[in-house]
Design a protein around this motif. Structure first.
Motif, PDB file in Angstrom:
ATOM      1  N   CYS A 152       0.818  -1.215   0.000  1.00 21.62           N
ATOM      2  CA  CYS A 152       0.000   0.000   0.000  1.00 21.62           C
ATOM      3  C   CYS A 152       0.855   1.270   0.000  1.00 21.62           C
ATOM      4  O   CYS A 152       1.733   1.422   0.838  1.00 21.62           O
ATOM      5  N   TYR A 187       0.125   4.149   1.034  1.00 22.35           N
ATOM      6  CA  TYR A 187      -0.064   4.897   2.282  1.00 22.35           C
ATOM      7  C   TYR A 187       0.798   4.308   3.397  1.00 22.35           C
ATOM      8  O   TYR A 187       1.305   5.026   4.255  1.00 22.35           O
ATOM      9  N   SER A 225       4.326   6.237   4.826  1.00 21.45           N
ATOM     10  CA  SER A 225       4.389   6.661   6.235  1.00 21.45           C
ATOM     11  C   SER A 225       5.195   5.728   7.126  1.00 21.45           C
ATOM     12  O   SER A 225       5.325   5.985   8.325  1.00 21.45           O
ATOM     13  N   ARG A 244      -6.026   6.968  12.126  1.00 23.07           N
ATOM     14  CA  ARG A 244      -4.858   7.191  11.279  1.00 23.07           C
ATOM     15  C   ARG A 244      -3.600   7.388  12.139  1.00 23.07           C
ATOM     16  O   ARG A 244      -3.680   7.710  13.329  1.00 23.07           O
ATOM     17  N   ASN A 250      -1.432  12.799   6.398  1.00 18.85           N
ATOM     18  CA  ASN A 250      -1.061  12.636   4.985  1.00 18.85           C
ATOM     19  C   ASN A 250      -0.059  11.487   4.865  1.00 18.85           C
ATOM     20  O   ASN A 250       1.123  11.698   4.617  1.00 18.85           O
ATOM     21  N   PRO A 251      -0.553  10.238   5.054  1.00 19.35           N
ATOM     22  CA  PRO A 251       0.377   9.114   5.085  1.00 19.35           C
ATOM     23  C   PRO A 251       1.040   8.794   3.750  1.00 19.35           C
ATOM     24  O   PRO A 251       2.122   8.220   3.732  1.00 19.35           O
ATOM     25  N   ARG A 252       0.406   9.172   2.672  1.00 18.11           N
ATOM     26  CA  ARG A 252       1.002   8.867   1.360  1.00 18.11           C
ATOM     27  C   ARG A 252       2.204   9.758   1.081  1.00 18.11           C
ATOM     28  O   ARG A 252       3.149   9.355   0.405  1.00 18.11           O
ATOM     29  N   THR A 310       4.324  12.123   3.565  1.00 20.76           N
ATOM     30  CA  THR A 310       4.501  12.700   4.903  1.00 20.76           C
ATOM     31  C   THR A 310       5.232  14.041   4.883  1.00 20.76           C
ATOM     32  O   THR A 310       5.228  14.742   5.891  1.00 20.76           O
ATOM     33  N   GLY A 365      -5.960   5.235   4.030  1.00 21.21           N
ATOM     34  CA  GLY A 365      -5.118   4.251   3.364  1.00 21.21           C
ATOM     35  C   GLY A 365      -5.920   3.384   2.422  1.00 21.21           C
ATOM     36  O   GLY A 365      -7.061   3.690   2.085  1.00 21.21           O
ATOM     37  N   CYS A 366      -5.310   2.289   2.003  1.00 20.91           N
ATOM     38  CA  CYS A 366      -5.976   1.322   1.137  1.00 20.91           C
ATOM     39  C   CYS A 366      -6.916   0.456   1.970  1.00 20.91           C
ATOM     40  O   CYS A 366      -6.649   0.202   3.142  1.00 20.91           O
TER      41      CYS A 366
END
Length: 193
Positions: free
Chosen positions: A44, A46, A50, A134, A138-140, A142, A172-173
């Motif tokens: 993933c 995300y 992260s 979470r 903005n995990p995709r 950072t 995320g996914c």
């Protein structure tokens, strides 16, 4: 009934194989002052985006008795990249500071109500849920994050304060459920905030 574990509920037990060759249950982490269980995977964007922030958070709080446990529940039939063999390779390559468990039957994902990868669950010393959602906003990417909700939650728990924001939507996914379309989510799963 809610799909995802509710605040104040106890951590469901598990018995899962890890990439280090051992099998772990909840009791193997009884020495942890705080336990972070998070649903993750190999592919993933995300998660990949992260992972280093998650690593830094895990290392930051390890001296305070916080342990991290990653669980991959994704169907390897849906996403072959998420096979156990690839989990082992990923840990050998990245040496993350957590155990990485395989939930082949997806029973643990169902017990916790995991929705996405990554999806974090923070449990206090009594193993009651004090934060879920979470890691960051903005995990995709950072480099663009403005809030580290996981860090904030852990800071509050370690300081003995109530968690300031105990519930967020994971970003995320979708968890890849066996026999379902890759984007399928249980209809009762849209129940966080």
């Amino acid at each position: 009934m809610a799909f995802t574990l509710q605040l104040g509920e106890r951590a469901p037990d598990f018995r899962l194989p890890a990439t280090d060759g051992r099998t772990y249950s909840l009791d193997d982490f009884k020495d942890a002052r705080v336990l972070v269980i998070f649903f993750t995977c190999n592919h993933c964007p995300y998660v990949i985006g992260s992972d280093e922030v998650t690593r830094a958070t895990a290392l930051k709080y390890a001296p305070h008795g916080v342990r991290f446990v990653g669980i991959n529940s994704n169907s390897a039939n849906t996403k072959p990249e998420d096979s156990f063999e690839n989990m082992v390779k990923r840990m050998e390559e990245h040496r993350f500071p957590w155990v990485y468990l395989r939930d082949e039957t997806q029973e643990v994902a169902l017990a916790y109500g995991a929705l996405r990868t990554p999806h974090f669950f923070v449990f206090d010393e009594e193993r009651k849920l004090v934060y879920t959602g979470r890691g960051v906003d903005n995990p995709r990417d950072t480099s663009k994050m403005t809030v580290n909700d996981l860090d904030n939650a852990l800071a509050d728990v370690i300081a003995g304060r109530p968690v300031r924001v105990p519930l967020t939507n994971p970003i995320g996914c979708n968890v890849k459920w066996e026999g379902k379309d890759a984007h399928w989510m249980p209809p009762e799963a849209c129940d966080l905030v």
